[in-house]
Design a protein around this motif. Structure first.
Motif, PDB file in Angstrom:
ATOM      1  N   SER A 143       0.838  -1.209   0.000  1.00  0.00           N
ATOM      2  CA  SER A 143       0.000   0.000   0.000  1.00  0.00           C
ATOM      3  C   SER A 143       0.870   1.255   0.000  1.00  0.00           C
ATOM      4  N   ALA A 144       1.971   1.216   0.754  1.00  0.00           N
ATOM      5  CA  ALA A 144       2.878   2.373   0.772  1.00  0.00           C
ATOM      6  C   ALA A 144       3.556   2.528  -0.589  1.00  0.00           C
ATOM      7  N   ASP A 145       3.909   1.408  -1.200  1.00  0.00           N
ATOM      8  CA  ASP A 145       4.531   1.469  -2.532  1.00  0.00           C
ATOM      9  C   ASP A 145       3.586   2.137  -3.531  1.00  0.00           C
ATOM     10  N   ALA A 146       2.314   1.742  -3.506  1.00  0.00           N
ATOM     11  CA  ALA A 146       1.336   2.319  -4.442  1.00  0.00           C
ATOM     12  C   ALA A 146       1.128   3.805  -4.154  1.00  0.00           C
ATOM     13  N   PHE A 147       1.048   4.142  -2.881  1.00  0.00           N
ATOM     14  CA  PHE A 147       0.826   5.528  -2.452  1.00  0.00           C
ATOM     15  C   PHE A 147       1.956   6.439  -2.941  1.00  0.00           C
ATOM     16  N   PHE A 148       3.200   6.020  -2.723  1.00  0.00           N
ATOM     17  CA  PHE A 148       4.326   6.887  -3.073  1.00  0.00           C
ATOM     18  C   PHE A 148       4.607   6.869  -4.579  1.00  0.00           C
ATOM     19  N   ALA A 149       4.366   5.738  -5.222  1.00  0.00           N
ATOM     20  CA  ALA A 149       4.613   5.673  -6.675  1.00  0.00           C
ATOM     21  C   ALA A 149       3.703   6.662  -7.401  1.00  0.00           C
ATOM     22  N   GLU A 150       2.448   6.711  -6.990  1.00  0.00           N
ATOM     23  CA  GLU A 150       1.495   7.597  -7.659  1.00  0.00           C
ATOM     24  C   GLU A 150       1.795   9.075  -7.345  1.00  0.00           C
ATOM     25  N   ALA A 151       2.234   9.355  -6.118  1.00  0.00           N
ATOM     26  CA  ALA A 151       2.614  10.739  -5.760  1.00  0.00           C
ATOM     27  C   ALA A 151       3.790  11.194  -6.615  1.00  0.00           C
ATOM     28  N   LEU A 152       4.750  10.297  -6.786  1.00  0.00           N
ATOM     29  CA  LEU A 152       5.946  10.605  -7.584  1.00  0.00           C
ATOM     30  C   LEU A 152       5.554  10.914  -9.028  1.00  0.00           C
ATOM     31  N   LYS A 153       4.650  10.097  -9.561  1.00  0.00           N
ATOM     32  CA  LYS A 153       4.177  10.277 -10.926  1.00  0.00           C
ATOM     33  C   LYS A 153       3.551  11.662 -11.112  1.00  0.00           C
ATOM     34  N   ARG A 154       2.836  12.110 -10.082  1.00  0.00           N
ATOM     35  CA  ARG A 154       2.116  13.380 -10.206  1.00  0.00           C
ATOM     36  C   ARG A 154       2.911  14.569  -9.688  1.00  0.00           C
ATOM     37  N   GLY A 155       4.095  14.313  -9.163  1.00  0.00           N
ATOM     38  CA  GLY A 155       4.948  15.403  -8.668  1.00  0.00           C
ATOM     39  C   GLY A 155       4.430  16.068  -7.414  1.00  0.00           C
ATOM     40  N   MET A 156       3.631  15.335  -6.643  1.00  0.00           N
ATOM     41  CA  MET A 156       3.006  15.944  -5.462  1.00  0.00           C
ATOM     42  C   MET A 156       3.851  15.758  -4.205  1.00  0.00           C
ATOM     43  N   CYS A 157       3.742  16.728  -3.306  1.00  0.00           N
ATOM     44  CA  CYS A 157       4.413  16.670  -2.011  1.00  0.00           C
ATOM     45  C   CYS A 157       3.503  15.917  -1.043  1.00  0.00           C
ATOM     46  N   MET A 158       3.895  14.715  -0.681  1.00  0.00           N
ATOM     47  CA  MET A 158       3.036  13.880   0.158  1.00  0.00           C
ATOM     48  C   MET A 158       3.818  13.297   1.324  1.00  0.00           C
ATOM     49  N   VAL A 159       3.092  13.115   2.434  1.00  0.00           N
ATOM     50  CA  VAL A 159       3.656  12.449   3.606  1.00  0.00           C
ATOM     51  C   VAL A 159       2.826  11.184   3.815  1.00  0.00           C
ATOM     52  N   GLY A 160       3.477  10.061   4.036  1.00  0.00           N
ATOM     53  CA  GLY A 160       2.711   8.828   4.252  1.00  0.00           C
ATOM     54  C   GLY A 160       3.519   7.804   5.006  1.00  0.00           C
ATOM     55  N   GLY A 161       2.812   6.840   5.562  1.00  0.00           N
ATOM     56  CA  GLY A 161       3.521   5.793   6.291  1.00  0.00           C
ATOM     57  C   GLY A 161       2.828   4.464   6.210  1.00  0.00           C
ATOM     58  N   LYS A 162       3.639   3.421   6.168  1.00  0.00           N
ATOM     59  CA  LYS A 162       3.117   2.068   6.344  1.00  0.00           C
ATOM     60  C   LYS A 162       2.675   1.953   7.789  1.00  0.00           C
ATOM     61  N   VAL A 163       1.442   1.591   8.001  1.00  0.00           N
ATOM     62  CA  VAL A 163       0.931   1.484   9.370  1.00  0.00           C
ATOM     63  C   VAL A 163       1.612   0.323  10.093  1.00  0.00           C
ATOM     64  N   MET A 164       1.956   0.567  11.366  1.00  0.00           N
ATOM     65  CA  MET A 164       2.474  -0.507  12.220  1.00  0.00           C
ATOM     66  C   MET A 164       1.327  -0.918  13.150  1.00  0.00           C
ATOM     67  N   MET A 165       0.960  -2.197  13.142  1.00  0.00           N
ATOM     68  CA  MET A 165      -0.091  -2.682  14.050  1.00  0.00           C
ATOM     69  C   MET A 165       0.097  -4.181  14.250  1.00  0.00           C
ATOM     70  N   ASP A 166       0.182  -4.618  15.499  1.00  0.00           N
ATOM     71  CA  ASP A 166       0.477  -6.032  15.745  1.00  0.00           C
ATOM     72  C   ASP A 166      -0.473  -6.704  16.748  1.00  0.00           C
ATOM     73  N   ARG A 167      -1.631  -6.059  17.007  1.00  0.00           N
ATOM     74  CA  ARG A 167      -2.627  -6.744  17.850  1.00  0.00           C
ATOM     75  C   ARG A 167      -4.004  -6.079  17.678  1.00  0.00           C
ATOM     76  N   ASN A 168      -5.028  -6.768  18.191  1.00  0.00           N
ATOM     77  CA  ASN A 168      -6.394  -6.217  18.212  1.00  0.00           C
ATOM     78  C   ASN A 168      -6.944  -5.840  16.838  1.00  0.00           C
ATOM     79  N   ALA A 169      -6.643  -6.665  15.857  1.00  0.00           N
ATOM     80  CA  ALA A 169      -7.167  -6.466  14.500  1.00  0.00           C
ATOM     81  C   ALA A 169      -7.147  -7.828  13.798  1.00  0.00           C
ATOM     82  N   PRO A 170      -7.819  -7.972  12.648  1.00  0.00           N
ATOM     83  CA  PRO A 170      -7.807  -9.265  11.954  1.00  0.00           C
ATOM     84  C   PRO A 170      -6.381  -9.688  11.564  1.00  0.00           C
TER      85      PRO A 170
END
Ligand code: GUN
Ligand code: ZN
Length: 435
Positions: A143-170
């Protein structure tokens, strides 16, 4: 790189936070103004005739008169994998997360799905005049790869992160402390500083991270002190209760993040609605930013964020504003500030339209420490620009007939405006609004 061009219209850019509705020193306004854009940056700005004079012979001109030209909007908190979660019917935050949001985010393990949604994501940002956003991806590196690849393509200034989560979710949405660390590191190596991409260390919130994972986030923050850190704080009463149960040694919710070294000037805390005085002091002392997400707070019934009260404390808390897609219900920063206004009304506070437009441009840029590059129309900034029409609908056109001042026009844009008010969105000088 975009060609040199002149963009003509009514220019509005803030110099600092407005102190009142009468504070005309807080902004610059040019009734017949122009920006000279060269190599994607603002090379000159001001009165049209003066800017025309310094433009090279034959520079093409785009005439947006009588529309307003502002810095592109900045959205300081949203979730890229939640485009198909918007408008999910739930009682509150935790039901909404467990019933709709977590299952939906599981789909982002598939790179084709992530890439498809990324295309729609940037289309919607640009359709709504937003040129920079701070986003959570899903737990999956894809998901982070897709997010940043598309931002790069469009030349946009974006901040993003791969979410860290290791409990209480599927299961499909969990990493481990080591995986969260390794994959965040891999995302930093691959994407941080590429084009205009910024990676944020992103432990989702204390409920979905074990103490071991919080330590891993702390290790990343030590290793990469220049990176943003984003997480959620004190959004909902039941969330707060459960969080404090999971971390009984902490004084309060804010203290959990402080104990793991996650509170600093580059920390963006989504929501932060129900803070004690001690917690507000802690945020203020750390210089951390409380990110107000009004449409989400109303939609999920989370509470009324004391924006003005936090800003005027003896120890003021830095604030920013955001849509929080998909807990939020609109991509539009105009709709967002309209709801922020109404929340302050309910709290007996005033949020004037100059403050609102400051917040969605320069204010959010300052919250990110990026005001030298985005959030203003000053010479040297990247030409990320939005063009606004305050009369795009019959009802707004009729109301405009009786409007006399700039603050009145801004207030109409905020109160009734949405993507229909966006005439064009420029990214580094290139017209990018999807047709
Ligand atoms: N807290 C933890 N995750 C989320 C999320 O995705 N949305 C909102 N609104 N709050 C959260
Ligand atoms: Zn969020």
């Amino acid at each position: 790189m975009t060609e040199t061009k002149l963009i003509r219209g009514r220019l509005l850019s803030f110099k600092r936070a407005p102190l009142s509705l009468a504070d005309s020193d807080s902004y610059t306004y040019e009734h017949d103004g122009a920006l000279l854009v060269s190599d994607g940056r603002i090379a000159a700005a001001g009165d049209y005739a003066a800017v025309r004079q310094v433009a090279p012979e034959g520079t093409p001109e785009i005439d947006h008169r009588p529309h307003l030209i502002l810095p592109g909007f900045i959205d300081c908190h949203m979730h890229f994998p939640q485009m198909q979660v918007i408008a999910s019917y739930a009682a509150d935050l935790l039901e909404w997360l467990n019933t709709y949001t977590f299952p939906e985010e599981c789909r982002f393990v598939e790179s084709d799905h992530a890439a498809r949604i990324a295309t729609h994501f940037y289309d919607e940002l640009l359709r709504h005049g937003t040129t920079t956003a701070v986003a959570y991806c899903s737990v999956h590196k894809t998901s982070a790869d897709a997010f940043f690849a598309e931002a790069l393509k469009r030349g946009m200034c974006m901040v993003g992160g791969k979410v860290m989560m290791d409990r209480n979710a599927p299961q499909g949405l969990l990493d481990t402390p080591q995986m969260g660390y390794d994959e965040t590191r891999a995302v930093i190596k691959e994407w941080h500083g590429k084009g205009r991409n910024h990676v944020a260390i992103t432990p989702r919130f204390a409920i979905t991270s074990t103490p071991e994972q919080m330590s891993a986030a702390q290790a990343l923050a030590r290793e990469f002190p220049d990176l943003f850190i984003q997480t959620h704080l004190s959004e909902n009463q039941e969330e707060i209760r459960y969080t404090c149960e999971l971390y009984p040694e902490a004084t309060d919710y804010t203290d959990i993040y402080a104990r793991y070294g996650l509170l600093g000037q580059k920390t963006l805390l989504g929501h932060a609605i129900h803070l004690s005085e001690r917690e507000a002091d802690a945020l203020s002392e750390a210089g951390a930013v409380a990110v107000h997400c009004p449409t989400s707070n109303l939609f999920l019934g989370s509470g009324l964020f004391p924006l003005k009260a936090l800003m005027r404390r003896e120890k003021p808390v830095r604030v920013a504003v955001a849509t929080d897609i998909g807990g939020g219900s609109s991509y539009s920063m105009l709709r967002t500030l309209d709801e922020a206004y109404k929340i302050q009304q309910l709290l007996g506070e005033r949020l004037n339209p100059l403050e609102s437009f400051y917040l969605m441009t320069r204010g959010n840029a300052e919250a990110l420490g990026m005001q030298a590059d985005i959030g203003t129309l000053e010479v040297g900034s990247t030409a990320d620009v939005v063009v606004l029409d305050a009369a795009p609908t019959p009802a707004m056109k009729l109301r405009m007939e009786t409007i006399r001042t700039l603050p009145e026009e801004l207030f109409l844009l905020q109160t009734m405006g949405d993507d229909r008010a966006i005439i064009e969105t420029y990214v580094a000088g290139a017209a990018m609004k999807p047709k």
